[in-house]
Design a protein around this motif. Structure first.
Motif, short mmCIF file in Angstrom:
data_model
loop_
_atom_site.label_atom_id
_atom_site.label_comp_id
_atom_site.label_asym_id
_atom_site.label_seq_id
_atom_site.Cartn_x
_atom_site.Cartn_y
_atom_site.Cartn_z
N ILE A 164 0.86 -1.19 0.00
CA ILE A 164 0.00 0.00 0.00
C ILE A 164 0.89 1.24 0.00
CG2 ILE A 164 -1.75 1.34 1.23
CD1 ILE A 164 -3.08 -1.16 2.10
N VAL A 165 0.64 2.11 -0.96
CA VAL A 165 1.38 3.37 -1.05
C VAL A 165 0.50 4.45 -0.42
CG1 VAL A 165 2.54 5.02 -2.56
CG2 VAL A 165 2.48 2.60 -3.19
N VAL A 166 0.98 5.06 0.66
CA VAL A 166 0.22 6.09 1.38
C VAL A 166 0.81 7.45 1.05
CG1 VAL A 166 -0.68 6.81 3.61
CG2 VAL A 166 0.18 4.49 3.31
N GLU A 167 -0.01 8.36 0.54
CA GLU A 167 0.49 9.71 0.23
C GLU A 167 0.10 10.67 1.34
OE1 GLU A 167 0.16 11.12 -3.85
OE2 GLU A 167 -0.60 13.03 -3.04
N VAL A 168 1.10 11.39 1.84
CA VAL A 168 0.84 12.40 2.88
C VAL A 168 1.22 13.77 2.34
CG1 VAL A 168 1.20 10.78 4.79
CG2 VAL A 168 3.13 12.11 3.93
N MET A 169 0.82 14.83 3.05
CA MET A 169 1.16 16.18 2.59
C MET A 169 2.63 16.49 2.86
SD MET A 169 -2.10 18.66 3.16
CE MET A 169 -3.51 18.56 2.05
N GLY A 170 3.10 17.54 2.25
CA GLY A 170 4.51 17.92 2.35
C GLY A 170 4.98 18.29 0.96
N VAL A 220 4.73 8.11 0.85
CA VAL A 220 5.30 9.07 -0.10
C VAL A 220 4.76 10.48 0.19
CG1 VAL A 220 3.58 8.41 -1.87
CG2 VAL A 220 5.62 9.64 -2.57
N ALA A 221 5.67 11.43 0.33
CA ALA A 221 5.25 12.83 0.49
C ALA A 221 4.76 13.33 -0.87
CB ALA A 221 6.42 13.68 0.97
N GLU A 222 3.73 14.15 -0.88
CA GLU A 222 3.14 14.61 -2.15
C GLU A 222 4.17 15.30 -3.05
OE1 GLU A 222 0.17 17.62 -1.24
OE2 GLU A 222 1.61 18.72 -0.02
N GLY A 223 5.21 15.87 -2.42
CA GLY A 223 6.23 16.60 -3.20
C GLY A 223 7.47 15.77 -3.48
N GLY A 247 -0.51 16.34 -5.35
CA GLY A 247 -1.39 15.22 -4.96
C GLY A 247 -1.53 14.27 -6.11
N GLY A 248 -1.28 13.00 -5.83
CA GLY A 248 -1.48 11.98 -6.86
C GLY A 248 -0.21 11.24 -7.25
N ILE A 249 0.94 11.66 -6.72
CA ILE A 249 2.19 10.96 -7.07
C ILE A 249 2.12 9.49 -6.66
CG2 ILE A 249 3.38 11.62 -4.91
CD1 ILE A 249 5.98 11.72 -6.58
N CYS A 250 1.31 9.20 -5.62
CA CYS A 250 1.22 7.81 -5.16
C CYS A 250 0.67 6.89 -6.26
CB CYS A 250 0.35 7.72 -3.91
SG CYS A 250 -1.32 8.19 -4.18
N ASN A 251 -0.16 7.44 -7.14
CA ASN A 251 -0.73 6.60 -8.21
C ASN A 251 0.36 6.14 -9.17
OD1 ASN A 251 -3.52 6.79 -7.43
ND2 ASN A 251 -3.39 8.93 -8.06
N VAL A 252 1.26 7.06 -9.51
CA VAL A 252 2.36 6.71 -10.43
C VAL A 252 3.29 5.71 -9.74
CG1 VAL A 252 4.25 7.65 -11.80
CG2 VAL A 252 2.25 9.07 -11.31
N VAL A 253 3.62 5.99 -8.49
CA VAL A 253 4.53 5.10 -7.75
C VAL A 253 3.92 3.71 -7.62
CG1 VAL A 253 5.58 4.71 -5.47
CG2 VAL A 253 5.67 6.99 -6.50
N ARG A 266 -1.98 -1.04 -3.79
CA ARG A 266 -3.11 -0.11 -3.64
C ARG A 266 -2.60 1.24 -3.14
NH1 ARG A 266 -5.55 -3.71 -5.86
NH2 ARG A 266 -7.56 -4.60 -5.26
N VAL A 267 -3.44 2.26 -3.27
CA VAL A 267 -3.03 3.60 -2.81
C VAL A 267 -4.03 4.17 -1.79
CG1 VAL A 267 -1.86 4.22 -4.95
CG2 VAL A 267 -4.25 4.84 -4.64
N THR A 268 -3.53 5.01 -0.93
CA THR A 268 -4.39 5.79 -0.02
C THR A 268 -3.82 7.20 0.03
OG1 THR A 268 -4.88 3.87 1.35
CG2 THR A 268 -5.22 6.02 2.36
N VAL A 269 -4.66 8.18 -0.31
CA VAL A 269 -4.23 9.59 -0.24
C VAL A 269 -4.88 10.20 1.00
CG1 VAL A 269 -4.15 11.82 -1.42
CG2 VAL A 269 -4.14 9.70 -2.77
N LEU A 270 -4.08 10.60 1.98
CA LEU A 270 -4.68 11.12 3.22
C LEU A 270 -5.21 12.54 3.07
CD1 LEU A 270 -2.40 9.65 5.99
CD2 LEU A 270 -4.55 8.80 5.08
N GLY A 271 -4.58 13.34 2.22
CA GLY A 271 -5.08 14.68 1.89
C GLY A 271 -5.46 15.54 3.08
#
Ligand code: F6P
Length: 342
Positions: A164-170, A220-223, A247-253, A266-271
Motif C-alpha cells: 500500500i502506497v500512502v500519500e501524505v502532505m509535504g 510518499v510525500a506529495e512533493g 497530490g497523486g504521485i502515489c498513483n504513479v509510484v 493499492r493507494v491511499t491519499v490522506l489529503g
C-alpha cells in the motif's frame, strides 16, 4: 493597544487556540482590544473584521480550522494592495498586527513590516517547514493522523499480501512522511529531500518479500521527486494563487511498483484529513504558548519578528531570516528512517 489578528494560507489544527491565547492575554493582562480580520490578508484588503473578546473565543481551544477563515491572497498580488491594507489599519486605529500563517503569509508579512507595518508573525503549518523554529503547530496533529492511518493500513495490507502506497502532505519537505513513517513502521519513506529511484524502491521491496514478508507500506510525500530521467510525473496544475496543486504521485509510484514487482498494490491519499479536526495536546500547548508570546512581543515593541520554538522555549526571531529558507528534514532523521527500510 488595538491589535489586529489574521490567519492566512492553508488551515491547520491549532489556529483557533492561538487566537484564543492572544485574546485572553491581551484582554485580561493588557486591557487591549483585538480585531480579527477575516480570510487572511483579504480581510485587511477589503476591510472585513470582527471584534474578538474572551466571550467570542469560548470553546475555541479544541476546535480545528480557524474561526476567522483563511485565504492565500496577499497584498503584493495587487498594485494597490499595500495601500489598501494601510487604509484599513488607519481606519481601525490598529497599533500592530499579529499574522498567523505559513511560508506565503509570513513572507508577505516580512515585506509589510519592511513597508512600515508593525507586526509579529506566528508560524503555522502541518508541513513543519518554516525556518527558524523547531516546530510549527499543526504538525504533531498531522503526524498522529497519518500514523493512525498507517497503523490501520498495516492490517489490511497483511491480510491481502499487498503493497500500500500512502500519500501524505509535504510539498517541499518530508517531515510528516518521515515522522509518520518511522512511527507507523513503514517499509519505506519517499521525501522531497532525497530524490528516489523507483527501480531501487522495487528491488528493495522484492528483497523484503523474498525474505518472507508479505506486505509493505510505502509512505510518499506529495512533493517527492524521482531521480531525473527515471519516472515521468505529470506537471501539476497551478491554482489562482500561483500554487502548484500537488497530490497523486502515489498513483504513479503504485503503478510502477505493481508492474515492476508483480505485487498487488493499492493507494491511499490522506489529503486534507491531515489538516482537519481537533489539535493534539502538544499542538494545543504550542499554539497557546505562541499566542501568549506573540501578544507579549507586540507589547515589547518586538516588531518584524516571528515567535519560534527553540530549546524548549518560545523566542522571537527576525521574521525576514525565518522566511528566507525552508526547514528540511535533517539527514540524521532520514538515516534513522532508512534503518527500517524494507
Ligand atoms: O498547508 C500546506 C499544505 O498542507 C501542503 O502540504 C499542501 O500541498 C497544501 O497545503 C494543499 O493545500 P490546499 O489544498 O488548501 O491548496
Amino acid at each position: 493597544m488595538k491589535v489586529g489578528v489574521l490567519t492566512g494560507g492553508g488551515d491547520c489544527p491549532g489556529l483557533n487556540a492561538v487566537i484564543r491565547a492572544i485574546v485572553r492575554k491581551a484582554e485580561r493582562q493588557y486591557g487591549d482590544q483585538i480585531v480579527g480580520f477575516f480570510d487572511g490578508w483579504s480581510g485587511l484588503l477589503e476591510d472585513r473584521s470582527m471584534c474578538l473578546d474572551v466571550e467570542a473565543c469560548r470553546g475555541l481551544l479544541t476546535r480545528g480550522g480557524t474561526m476567522l477563515g483563511t485565504s492565500r491572497y496577499q497584498p503584493y498580488m495587487f498594485d494597490d494592495g499595500v495601500e489598501r491594507v494601510r487604509a484599513t489599519i488607519r481606519k481601525h486605529n490598529i497599533d500592530a498586527l499579529i499574522v498567523i500563517g505559513g511560508e506565503g503569509t509570513l513572507a508577505a508579512a516580512a515585506r509589510m513590516h519592511t513597508d512600515g507595518v508593525p507586526l509579529v508573525g506566528v508560524p503555522k503549518t502541518i508541513d513543519n517547514d518554516i525556518g527558524g523554529t523547531e516546530r510549527t503547530f499543526g504538525f504533531d496533529t498531522a503526524v498522529q493522523v497519518a500514523t493512525d492511518a498507517i497503523d490501520r493500513l498495516h492490517t489490511t495490507a497483511e491480510s491481502h499480501d499487498r503493497v500500500i502506497v500512502v500519500e501524505v502532505m509535504g510539498r517541499h519537505v518530508g517531515h510528516i512522511a518521515t515522522w509518520a513513517g518511522i512511527a507507523g513502521g513503514a517499509t519505506m519513506v519517499l521525501v522531497p529531500e532525497e530524490p528516489f529511484d523507483i527501480e531501487a524502491v522495487c528491488e528493495s521491496l522484492k528483497r523484503r518479500h523474498k525474505r518472507g514478508r508479505f506486505a509493505s507500506i510505502v509512505v510518499v510525500a506529495e512533493g517527492a521527486i524521482p531521480l531525473p530521467g527515471t519516472l515521468e510525473i505529470a506537471e501539476p496544475t497551478i491554482d489562482e494563487y500561483g500554487h502548484a496543486r500537488l497530490g497523486g504521485i502515489c498513483n504513479v509510484v503504485a503503478q510502477e511498483i505493481e508492474e515492476r514487482t508483480g505485487f498487488e498494490t493499492r493507494v491511499t491519499v490522506l489529503g486534507h484529513v491531515q489538516r482537519g479536526g481537533t489539535p493534539s495536546a502538544l499542538d494545543r500547548v504550542l499554539s497557546s504558548w505562541y499566542g501568549v508570546a506573540a501578544i507579549t512581543a507586540v507589547h515589547e515593541g518586538n516588531f518584524g519578528t516571528m515567535v519560534a520554538f527553540e530549546n524548549n522555549s518560545v523566542v522571537c526571531k527576525p521574521l525576514e531570516e525565518c522566511v528566507a529558507n525552508l526547514k528540511f528534514v535533517s539527514p540524521e532523521l532520514l538515516s534513522v528512517a532508512r534503518t527500517f527500510f524494507a
